[in-house]
Design an enzyme around this catalytic site. Structure first.
Site, short mmCIF file in Angstrom:
data_model
loop_
_atom_site.label_atom_id
_atom_site.label_comp_id
_atom_site.label_asym_id
_atom_site.label_seq_id
_atom_site.Cartn_x
_atom_site.Cartn_y
_atom_site.Cartn_z
N ARG A 1 5.12 -8.16 -4.97
CA ARG A 1 6.37 -7.98 -6.04
C ARG A 1 6.79 -8.86 -7.01
O ARG A 1 6.67 -10.36 -6.61
CB ARG A 1 7.53 -7.66 -5.10
CG ARG A 1 7.50 -6.43 -4.47
CD ARG A 1 7.56 -5.01 -5.05
NE ARG A 1 7.34 -3.88 -4.27
CZ ARG A 1 6.43 -3.19 -4.00
NH1 ARG A 1 5.17 -3.70 -4.34
NH2 ARG A 1 6.50 -2.01 -3.15
N ASP B 1 -0.68 -8.99 -10.68
CA ASP B 1 -0.66 -7.13 -10.57
C ASP B 1 0.47 -6.78 -10.63
O ASP B 1 0.78 -5.75 -10.76
CB ASP B 1 -1.40 -6.77 -9.42
CG ASP B 1 -1.41 -5.33 -9.47
OD1 ASP B 1 -2.14 -4.76 -10.25
OD2 ASP B 1 -0.98 -4.54 -8.20
N GLU C 1 8.59 -5.50 -14.54
CA GLU C 1 7.74 -4.34 -14.96
C GLU C 1 8.32 -2.81 -14.89
O GLU C 1 7.76 -2.24 -15.70
CB GLU C 1 6.61 -4.53 -13.78
CG GLU C 1 7.00 -3.67 -12.48
CD GLU C 1 6.11 -3.92 -11.25
OE1 GLU C 1 5.42 -4.88 -11.00
OE2 GLU C 1 5.78 -3.08 -10.54
N HIS D 1 0.13 -3.08 -11.83
CA HIS D 1 0.50 -2.82 -10.32
C HIS D 1 -0.50 -1.57 -9.88
O HIS D 1 0.02 -0.65 -9.55
CB HIS D 1 1.99 -2.12 -10.43
CG HIS D 1 2.57 -2.11 -9.14
ND1 HIS D 1 3.83 -2.57 -8.81
CD2 HIS D 1 2.09 -2.06 -7.77
CE1 HIS D 1 4.20 -2.70 -7.68
NE2 HIS D 1 3.18 -2.32 -6.95
P1 NAD Z 1 3.44 -6.42 6.03
O1 NAD Z 1 4.67 -5.86 6.56
O2 NAD Z 1 2.33 -6.04 6.99
O3 NAD Z 1 3.23 -7.79 6.10
C1 NAD Z 1 4.28 -8.60 5.45
C2 NAD Z 1 4.44 -10.01 6.01
O4 NAD Z 1 5.29 -11.02 5.32
C3 NAD Z 1 4.76 -10.02 7.59
O5 NAD Z 1 3.99 -10.55 8.47
C4 NAD Z 1 6.31 -10.41 7.71
O6 NAD Z 1 6.51 -11.39 8.53
C5 NAD Z 1 5.98 -11.79 6.32
N1 NAD Z 1 7.12 -12.16 5.77
C6 NAD Z 1 8.45 -11.38 5.48
N2 NAD Z 1 9.34 -12.29 5.02
C7 NAD Z 1 8.82 -13.39 4.73
C8 NAD Z 1 9.25 -14.21 3.78
N3 NAD Z 1 10.32 -14.67 3.25
N4 NAD Z 1 8.16 -15.42 3.89
C9 NAD Z 1 6.99 -15.27 4.37
N5 NAD Z 1 6.47 -14.12 4.78
C10 NAD Z 1 7.29 -13.20 5.21
O7 NAD Z 1 3.16 -5.64 4.57
P2 NAD Z 1 1.80 -5.54 3.57
O8 NAD Z 1 1.46 -4.17 4.03
O9 NAD Z 1 0.99 -6.68 4.21
O10 NAD Z 1 2.35 -5.70 2.21
C11 NAD Z 1 2.91 -6.84 1.65
C12 NAD Z 1 3.63 -6.78 0.35
O11 NAD Z 1 2.61 -6.02 -0.49
C13 NAD Z 1 4.52 -5.53 0.50
O12 NAD Z 1 5.94 -5.82 0.94
C14 NAD Z 1 4.48 -5.07 -0.89
O13 NAD Z 1 5.48 -5.55 -1.82
C15 NAD Z 1 3.19 -5.09 -1.57
N6 NAD Z 1 2.32 -4.29 -2.15
C16 NAD Z 1 1.86 -4.34 -3.05
C17 NAD Z 1 1.07 -3.26 -3.35
C18 NAD Z 1 0.30 -3.14 -5.01
O14 NAD Z 1 -0.21 -2.11 -5.41
N7 NAD Z 1 0.34 -4.15 -5.69
C19 NAD Z 1 0.79 -2.32 -2.60
C20 NAD Z 1 1.14 -2.44 -1.45
C21 NAD Z 1 2.14 -3.32 -1.08
#
Ligand code: NAD
Length: 344
Positions: free
Chosen positions: A230, A254, A259, A291
């Site tokens: 994000r 990305d 954005e 994105h």
């Molecule tokens: P997920 O929930 O499987 O993993 C997130 C991890 O972050 C977890 O292990 C959690 O414990 C950890 N976490 C939470 N707060 C934290 C902090 N303050 N510091 C460090 N670690 C922390 O999520 P995911 O499916 O791996 O997705 C991760 C992120 O990717 C999503 O939150 C979303 O914002 C982003 N995303 C982006 C796109 C894109 O198209 N660019 C697509 C999907 C997801």
């Protein structure tokens, strides 16, 4: 159920049309994003389907509730754009927790490879018959240290890819869980030791601007920063300063803090007002994509499948309801969801 689908793009429709038809759901597609200005469009619908840049703030929630909208179906994983507290007790919120972590991790790594080996420069050069190699020198990734912040679904996929390249992996997660050949360290250690830093944690009040002038000061000179999570995880102006000071060697973005009014649209004929983004894009060592990390056929199909399944499960109240989220998720001991019930 009748669903108002906001922020529709041409690539959303094929998979949603097919699953909605199969599951007897009526979808009306709207091009605008859901905001206070467009919320009226949701009148007469049972649910709304939204994406990452729809703005479901507390005023929008209040309006949706007054129209009798019963549920919000996010067709994405992150839910920082929905005021979950305002929704509680009124409107149920569902998301798609995973649709293809591979898509996002592969895109993150593509950005790294492109930037490191200057593929974006080389592509433009050879199209103009410029076959010079000057200024295209990259680095071996083999043996380099990558710091992964957030070792959930996407972070783990990225770790697999990085290990395939023979990289050393450091990780930081709020809730670390052991991964073979990965060393968990503090965030400060990760900043200090990593040649490349890739962000894969959600945006929360705690993680907002985790990349800022203080954290950049701790990093190695020439560090590459990748953000496919994000935008607001990074203070963009501090990143720009880090690049100007030659501290940050490259940035692969990305997502971008501001954005919302820019990404996903063709702005090529517009005068851009965002000076920070303009300067970032102008830098030779910054790559910005709009994105698009999620954008694969497989992911779009999985998004439509899970979202329509969420709609059916919400309506029937049957089946596994774990895709519902509320502001108490993970905080309270007596969780309704753990008992396979709706959050309220
Ligand atoms: P997920 O929930 O499987 O993993 C997130 C991890 O972050 C977890 O292990 C959690 O414990 C950890 N976490 C939470 N707060 C934290 C902090 N303050 N510091 C460090 N670690 C922390 O999520 P995911 O499916 O791996 O997705 C991760 C992120 O990717 C999503 O939150 C979303 O914002 C982003 N995303 C982006 C796109 C894109 O198209 N660019 C697509 C999907 C997801």
């Amino acid at each position: 159920m009748r669903i108002a689908f906001f922020d529709t793009k041409p690539y959303d429709r094929p998979a949603f049309d097919s699953y909605a038809k199969e599951r007897g759901i009526e979808i009306k597609y709207f091009e605008p994003r859901l905001t206070m200005d467009t919320v009226e469009l949701a009148k007469g619908f049972d649910g709304v389907c939204v994406f990452v840049n729809d703005d479901v703030n507390k005023d929008v929630v209040k309006e949706l509730d007054s129209f009798g909208v019963k549920a919000i179906f996010l067709r994405c994983a992150g839910f920082n754009n929905v005021d979950a507290k305002a929704c509680f007790g009124k409107i149920h919120v569902y998301r798609v927790p995973a649709y293809s972590p591979y898509a996002v991790a592969e895109h993150a790594f593509s950005l790294l490879l492109t930037s490191n080996r200057r593929i974006h420069k080389a592509y433009n050069r050879t199209r103009e018959y410029n076959f010079s190699l000057n200024d295209l020198v990259g680095h071996d990734l083999y043996g380099k240290t990558i710091g992964v912040v957030g070792t959930g679904k996407i972070g783990r996929c990225l770790i697999n890819i990085a290990q395939g390249f023979g990289m050393k992996v450091l990780a930081y997660d709020k809730f670390p869980a052991p991964i073979p050949n990965v060393t968990y360290v503090t965030l400060d250690e990760l900043f200090k030791e990593s040649d490349i830093i890739s962000l894969h944690c959600p945006l929360t009040e705690e993680s907002r601007h985790m990349i800022n002038k203080d954290s950049i000061a701790k990093m190695k000179k020439g560090v590459a920063i990748i953000n496919t999570s994000r935008g607001a995880l990074i203070n963009s102006e501090d990143l720009l300063d880090g690049i100007k000071q030659r501290k940050v060697g490259s940035a692969c973005l990305d997502v971008y803090e501001e954005e919302n009014d820019i990404f996903y649209a063709d702005k090529s004929n517009h005068i851009m007002n965002d000076d920070t983004l303009l300067q970032l894009i102008a830098m030779p060592n910054v790559i910005v994509t709009s994105h698009q990390a999620f954008l694969t056929e497989e992911a779009l199909n999985n998004i439509a499948d899970t979202t329509t399944e969420n709609i059916i499960k919400f309506e029937s109240g049957e089946g596994n309801l774990t895709n519902e989220i509320c502001y108490q998720c993970g905080r309270q001991n007596d969780c309704q969801k753990a008992r396979n019930k709706k959050c309220f």
